[in-house]
Design an enzyme around this catalytic site. Sequence first.
Site, PDB file in Angstrom:
ATOM      1  N   ASP A 312       5.361   9.491   2.325  1.00  0.00           N
ATOM      2  CA  ASP A 312       4.232   9.085   2.382  1.00  0.00           C
ATOM      3  C   ASP A 312       4.178   7.598   1.438  1.00  0.00           C
ATOM      4  O   ASP A 312       3.296   6.942   1.471  1.00  0.00           O
ATOM      5  CB  ASP A 312       3.217   9.831   2.304  1.00  0.00           C
ATOM      6  CG  ASP A 312       2.587  10.771   3.263  1.00  0.00           C
ATOM      7  OD1 ASP A 312       3.156  10.347   4.342  1.00  0.00           O
ATOM      8  OD2 ASP A 312       2.484  11.926   2.915  1.00  0.00           O
ATOM      9  N   LYS A 339       3.286   7.817  11.868  1.00  0.00           N
ATOM     10  CA  LYS A 339       2.384   8.127  10.794  1.00  0.00           C
ATOM     11  C   LYS A 339       0.916   7.550  11.435  1.00  0.00           C
ATOM     12  O   LYS A 339       0.885   7.134  12.471  1.00  0.00           O
ATOM     13  CB  LYS A 339       2.500   7.747   9.610  1.00  0.00           C
ATOM     14  CG  LYS A 339       3.887   8.215   8.955  1.00  0.00           C
ATOM     15  CD  LYS A 339       3.738   9.746   8.755  1.00  0.00           C
ATOM     16  CE  LYS A 339       4.834  10.457   8.344  1.00  0.00           C
ATOM     17  NZ  LYS A 339       4.669  11.905   8.307  1.00  0.00           N
ATOM     18  N   ARG A 343       3.782   2.482  10.668  1.00  0.00           N
ATOM     19  CA  ARG A 343       4.313   1.927   9.496  1.00  0.00           C
ATOM     20  C   ARG A 343       5.415   0.821   9.128  1.00  0.00           C
ATOM     21  O   ARG A 343       5.243   0.386   8.211  1.00  0.00           O
ATOM     22  CB  ARG A 343       4.128   3.200   8.163  1.00  0.00           C
ATOM     23  CG  ARG A 343       2.935   3.738   7.968  1.00  0.00           C
ATOM     24  CD  ARG A 343       2.791   4.726   7.043  1.00  0.00           C
ATOM     25  NE  ARG A 343       1.417   5.406   6.780  1.00  0.00           N
ATOM     26  CZ  ARG A 343       0.975   6.417   6.401  1.00  0.00           C
ATOM     27  NH1 ARG A 343       2.054   7.256   5.939  1.00  0.00           N
ATOM     28  NH2 ARG A 343      -0.175   6.839   6.158  1.00  0.00           N
TER      29      ARG A 343
END
Length: 425
Positions: A312, A339, A343
């Site tokens: 993350d 995600k 990303r």
Amino acid sequence: MKFYPCSRLRGEVTIPGDKSISHRAVMFGALAEGTTEVTNFLQGADCLSTIDCFRRLGIDIENTPERILIHGKGLHGLKKPDAELYTGNSGTTTRLISGILAGQDFDVTLNGDASIQKRPMRRIMEPLGQMGAEISSIRGNDCAPLSIHGTHLKGIHYVSKVASAQVKSAILLAGLYADSPTSVTEPVLSRNHSEIMLNYFGASVTSTGTTATIQPEPELFGQKIIVPGDISSAAYFIAAGLLVPDSEILIKNVGINPTRDGILQVAREMGGNITLLNAITDRGEPTADLLIKSSPLHGIDIGGSIIPTLIDELPMIAVMAAFAEGETVIRDAAELKVKESDRIAVMVDNLSRMGCDITGTDDGMIIRGGKPLHGAVIDSYLDHRIAMSFAIAALCAEGETEIKEAECVNISYPTFYKDLSHLIG
Ligand code: S3P
């Protein structure tokens, strides 16, 4: 929302509770006998989605600013909800609750927002199906909305293709309801908060290498949980403290579980000056205060087994790499594409808008850093981690940066902009 360069950051910040741990405290509390008390619970939209789902499953949950009280009803105490369960933007809620619902004697429909409706659910449908549950994707695209027909489950040993704590946790939770032990083997170890906290609640989970095994039908008992600060939220201040010149900041009470702390290793390897203070371990979860001082950074290679420990944080790391001298290569991170947004594509788009030399790859990105960035209009793509990463990039870029739909930080860090502005002074 508009952002401008800043000359230095000073002061202290206390990071709100860990998102992964907050979700689990509510879920396990609901399945336990007696009351679970949670302090420093993350009041972000994702964790509120978990509370909402369990209330609709018949659990009385008191949410006050000081603490959450979950009045658990035991493993078999959930009731069929009146309508479909809505998990909002939360992948953790969607996948973990599916594991629990797989073992109930009622049917449920599970749905989420536009982002959730695009995220892959085959990864949980397959193992839970092997355990006996009937889970189907209503639109036939392996995404939510999902129809879950719970049943008597059988224990399996599942070898997962992805290193995902959401997949592992869904299977372990279903394993609570199985007729024999259930094991999950992952290619690389993912975060282990479920294993730690399930044991604390009275379950029996053992871990050997990348395999976790749970024994069926324990009795879980309500507990007191103090949620550590979220290292994924701390990551924005770690990066800001290192990147903004003449900065010194103290980030208090950060969870540094070794399955989550890859950002510390990477930031140090890039040249970051980070000191750990006041390290303690409580209920199996280590925490520390982090002292961050501005540092010149250089590019590095990031790949392999460290990836799940910082998955993350990769948007923030990509921004750090843009300001670091030389090349940074991020590989083995294809999970970034599934995600809250894609990303890889989103970082390439937004960092390019600021003048960064970046190329997306199938499983990561290559960033040729060190050249000054300029302000730009940034699209958050409604992804909280993208908005926060670019708020930090803006502090070190020339001119004005505007982040569209910047309020999406509410998902994991509602007070982010306020906390950041205190450090700017
Ligand atoms: C989470 C696991 C990770 C992470 C997510 C939270 C969890 O997802 O990206 O933000 O709480 O288990 P994956 O399991 O999909 O890697």
